[in-house]
Write a protein that holds these residues in place. Structure first.
Motif, PDB file in Angstrom:
ATOM      1  N   HIS A 263       0.841  -1.206   0.000  1.00  0.00           N
ATOM      2  CA  HIS A 263       0.000   0.000   0.000  1.00  0.00           C
ATOM      3  C   HIS A 263       0.871   1.250   0.000  1.00  0.00           C
ATOM      4  CE1 HIS A 263      -2.032  -3.128   2.583  1.00  0.00           C
ATOM      5  NE2 HIS A 263      -2.900  -2.997   1.600  1.00  0.00           N
ATOM      6  N   PRO A 264       0.377   2.334  -0.574  1.00  0.00           N
ATOM      7  CA  PRO A 264       1.041   3.609  -0.353  1.00  0.00           C
ATOM      8  C   PRO A 264       1.074   3.863   1.163  1.00  0.00           C
ATOM      9  CG  PRO A 264      -0.652   3.814  -2.048  1.00  0.00           C
ATOM     10  CD  PRO A 264      -0.825   2.453  -1.434  1.00  0.00           C
ATOM     11  N   ASP A 265       2.196   4.192   1.676  1.00  0.00           N
ATOM     12  CA  ASP A 265       2.571   4.458   3.075  1.00  0.00           C
ATOM     13  C   ASP A 265       3.295   3.286   3.735  1.00  0.00           C
ATOM     14  OD1 ASP A 265       0.683   2.723   4.415  1.00  0.00           O
ATOM     15  OD2 ASP A 265      -0.660   4.353   4.908  1.00  0.00           O
ATOM     16  N   ASP A 266       3.236   2.063   3.152  1.00  0.00           N
ATOM     17  CA  ASP A 266       3.991   0.934   3.720  1.00  0.00           C
ATOM     18  C   ASP A 266       5.489   1.231   3.731  1.00  0.00           C
ATOM     19  OD1 ASP A 266       1.675  -0.491   4.088  1.00  0.00           O
ATOM     20  OD2 ASP A 266       2.117  -2.047   2.605  1.00  0.00           O
ATOM     21  N   VAL A 267       5.978   1.723   2.619  1.00  0.00           N
ATOM     22  CA  VAL A 267       7.416   2.001   2.501  1.00  0.00           C
ATOM     23  C   VAL A 267       7.830   3.096   3.478  1.00  0.00           C
ATOM     24  CG1 VAL A 267       9.165   3.001   0.970  1.00  0.00           C
ATOM     25  CG2 VAL A 267       7.682   1.161   0.155  1.00  0.00           C
ATOM     26  N   GLU A 268       7.011   4.135   3.589  1.00  0.00           N
ATOM     27  CA  GLU A 268       7.345   5.237   4.500  1.00  0.00           C
ATOM     28  C   GLU A 268       7.439   4.741   5.939  1.00  0.00           C
ATOM     29  OE1 GLU A 268       6.194   7.173   0.822  1.00  0.00           O
ATOM     30  OE2 GLU A 268       5.335   5.505   1.953  1.00  0.00           O
ATOM     31  N   LEU A 269       6.487   3.907   6.340  1.00  0.00           N
ATOM     32  CA  LEU A 269       6.476   3.395   7.705  1.00  0.00           C
ATOM     33  C   LEU A 269       7.599   2.392   7.954  1.00  0.00           C
ATOM     34  CD1 LEU A 269       2.632   2.870   8.123  1.00  0.00           C
ATOM     35  CD2 LEU A 269       4.027   4.456   9.443  1.00  0.00           C
ATOM     36  N   GLY A 270       7.989   1.658   6.907  1.00  0.00           N
ATOM     37  CA  GLY A 270       8.931   0.569   7.094  1.00  0.00           C
ATOM     38  C   GLY A 270      10.392   0.888   6.876  1.00  0.00           C
ATOM     39  N   CYS A 271      10.676   1.731   5.866  1.00  0.00           N
ATOM     40  CA  CYS A 271      12.094   1.884   5.509  1.00  0.00           C
ATOM     41  C   CYS A 271      12.457   3.258   4.959  1.00  0.00           C
ATOM     42  CB  CYS A 271      12.502   0.814   4.495  1.00  0.00           C
ATOM     43  SG  CYS A 271      11.642   0.904   2.899  1.00  0.00           S
ATOM     44  N   SER A 272      11.654   4.273   5.258  1.00  0.00           N
ATOM     45  CA  SER A 272      11.940   5.599   4.692  1.00  0.00           C
ATOM     46  C   SER A 272      13.233   6.183   5.231  1.00  0.00           C
ATOM     47  CB  SER A 272      10.772   6.559   4.944  1.00  0.00           C
ATOM     48  OG  SER A 272      10.417   6.597   6.315  1.00  0.00           O
ATOM     49  N   GLY A 273      13.616   5.812   6.445  1.00  0.00           N
ATOM     50  CA  GLY A 273      14.886   6.311   6.981  1.00  0.00           C
ATOM     51  C   GLY A 273      16.070   5.831   6.163  1.00  0.00           C
ATOM     52  N   VAL A 274      16.090   4.545   5.854  1.00  0.00           N
ATOM     53  CA  VAL A 274      17.165   3.990   5.024  1.00  0.00           C
ATOM     54  C   VAL A 274      17.142   4.601   3.624  1.00  0.00           C
ATOM     55  CG1 VAL A 274      17.891   1.892   3.827  1.00  0.00           C
ATOM     56  CG2 VAL A 274      17.474   1.846   6.283  1.00  0.00           C
ATOM     57  N   ILE A 275      15.956   4.786   3.072  1.00  0.00           N
ATOM     58  CA  ILE A 275      15.849   5.396   1.746  1.00  0.00           C
ATOM     59  C   ILE A 275      16.495   6.782   1.748  1.00  0.00           C
ATOM     60  CG2 ILE A 275      14.195   6.456   0.153  1.00  0.00           C
ATOM     61  CD1 ILE A 275      12.370   4.076   0.619  1.00  0.00           C
ATOM     62  N   ILE A 276      16.133   7.591   2.726  1.00  0.00           N
ATOM     63  CA  ILE A 276      16.673   8.952   2.800  1.00  0.00           C
ATOM     64  C   ILE A 276      18.189   8.919   2.967  1.00  0.00           C
ATOM     65  CG2 ILE A 276      16.685  11.080   4.172  1.00  0.00           C
ATOM     66  CD1 ILE A 276      13.700  10.350   4.891  1.00  0.00           C
ATOM     67  N   LYS A 277      18.669   8.049   3.846  1.00  0.00           N
ATOM     68  CA  LYS A 277      20.117   7.941   4.068  1.00  0.00           C
ATOM     69  C   LYS A 277      20.857   7.566   2.789  1.00  0.00           C
ATOM     70  CE  LYS A 277      22.353   6.459   7.466  1.00  0.00           C
ATOM     71  NZ  LYS A 277      23.006   6.530   8.794  1.00  0.00           N
ATOM     72  N   GLU A 278      20.329   6.581   2.077  1.00  0.00           N
ATOM     73  CA  GLU A 278      21.011   6.110   0.872  1.00  0.00           C
ATOM     74  C   GLU A 278      20.979   7.151  -0.238  1.00  0.00           C
ATOM     75  OE1 GLU A 278      22.906   3.359   0.635  1.00  0.00           O
ATOM     76  OE2 GLU A 278      22.517   3.260   2.784  1.00  0.00           O
ATOM     77  N   ILE A 279      19.902   7.891  -0.343  1.00  0.00           N
ATOM     78  CA  ILE A 279      19.838   8.972  -1.333  1.00  0.00           C
ATOM     79  C   ILE A 279      20.871  10.043  -1.002  1.00  0.00           C
ATOM     80  CG2 ILE A 279      18.400  10.872  -2.191  1.00  0.00           C
ATOM     81  CD1 ILE A 279      16.008   8.922  -1.998  1.00  0.00           C
ATOM     82  N   LYS A 280      21.013  10.364   0.257  1.00  0.00           N
ATOM     83  CA  LYS A 280      22.026  11.348   0.664  1.00  0.00           C
ATOM     84  C   LYS A 280      23.436  10.853   0.358  1.00  0.00           C
ATOM     85  CE  LYS A 280      19.361  13.603   4.354  1.00  0.00           C
ATOM     86  NZ  LYS A 280      19.362  14.962   3.760  1.00  0.00           N
ATOM     87  N   ARG A 281      23.608   9.542   0.281  1.00  0.00           N
ATOM     88  CA  ARG A 281      24.905   8.956  -0.071  1.00  0.00           C
ATOM     89  C   ARG A 281      25.108   8.855  -1.576  1.00  0.00           C
ATOM     90  NH1 ARG A 281      25.436   3.764   1.130  1.00  0.00           N
ATOM     91  NH2 ARG A 281      27.710   3.917   1.118  1.00  0.00           N
TER      92      ARG A 281
END
Length: 243
Positions: A11-29
């Motif tokens: 569902h939309p929002d599953d990714v945000e609740l589950g792994c958005s921190g890692v996503i943001i970190k990896e994009i910053k890298r």
């Protein structure tokens, strides 16, 4: 566009609740990261399909993801079968991610566990050259299997195989989650209350991140499961912390 990481949610929002921190970190890298939502979340009690698309776009902008698409599978009723596997295989071959992050394999919401198993099977099948798929422009796609598939924690708690420090992106992660403003706590909303719209639900997300952070001696963290052993080439890959 070849992606380094592809995050998939039922569902939309599953990714945000589950792994958005890692996503943001990896994009910053400097990593290229995309999101695929399997359904439009049309069975959600609050909000509409249209508002979900807007919220998903807002969250993607906050995280900085490079692409987000929706496969429009049937919310609540999609299956782990050939038709749905081929949809995901086409996406995997299109973006060729090195790492896929997907739903947990068993959870309170049946779509989460079914989605996790669908993603798991599709990642394997995508590496078989005898399974033929075509791109949107009619070209035969090359086989592709991600190097790793990680499953993010959702409603039920499991002891994670991997814990990632997200302390430095915590506020941005929280902002991405709150982009789904029709779904979570809003005292001004006159829509029916749901399991996830209470203030306690958001507090539980924060508490879990603190708990996982404590496990590795940091403020906030996200946890992941992997059915595949994760190897390292040398001990420099380990960040040793005083606990």
């Amino acid at each position: 566009m070849k992606l380094d990481i592809l995050a998939i949610g039922a569902h939309p929002d599953d990714v945000e609740l589950g792994c958005s921190g890692v996503i943001i970190k990896e994009i910053k890298r400097g990593k290229k990261v995309g999101i695929v939502d399997l359904t439009e979340g049309e069975l959600g009690t609050r909000g509409t399909v249209e508002s979900r698309y807007q919220e998903a776009a807002d969250a993607a902008r906050i995280m900085g993801v490079h692409v987000r698409e929706n496969l429009k599978m049937r919310d609540g009723f999609f299956q782990n079968d050939e038709v749905h596997q081929l949809q995901i295989i086409k996406v995997l071959r299109k973006y060729q991610p090195e790492i896929v992050i997907g739903n947990i394999l068993d959870d309170r919401h049946p779509d989460h566990g079914r989605g996790g198993k669908l993603i798991y099977d599709s990642c394997f099948l995508s590496g078989l050259r005898q399974i033929k798929t075509l791109s949107n422009d009619g070209q035969e796609q090359e086989k592709w299997r991600p190097k790793y598939l990680l499953h993010y924690l959702q409603d039920r708690f499991y002891e994670p195989d991997v814990i990632v420090d997200i302390s430095d992106v915590w506020e941005q992660r929280l902002e991405a989650i709150k982009a789904f403003k029709t779904q979570f706590y809003n005292p001004e909303s006159d829509e029916p209350q749901t399991y996830i719209s209470s203030p306690e639900f958001l507090e539980s997300i924060i508490s879990r991140a603190r708990l996982l952070g404590k496990r590795i001696g940091v403020q906030f963290a996200e946890g992941f499961l992997s059915k595949k052993n994760i190897g390292i080439s040398n001990l420099d890959a380990l960040v040793l912390k005083e606990t």
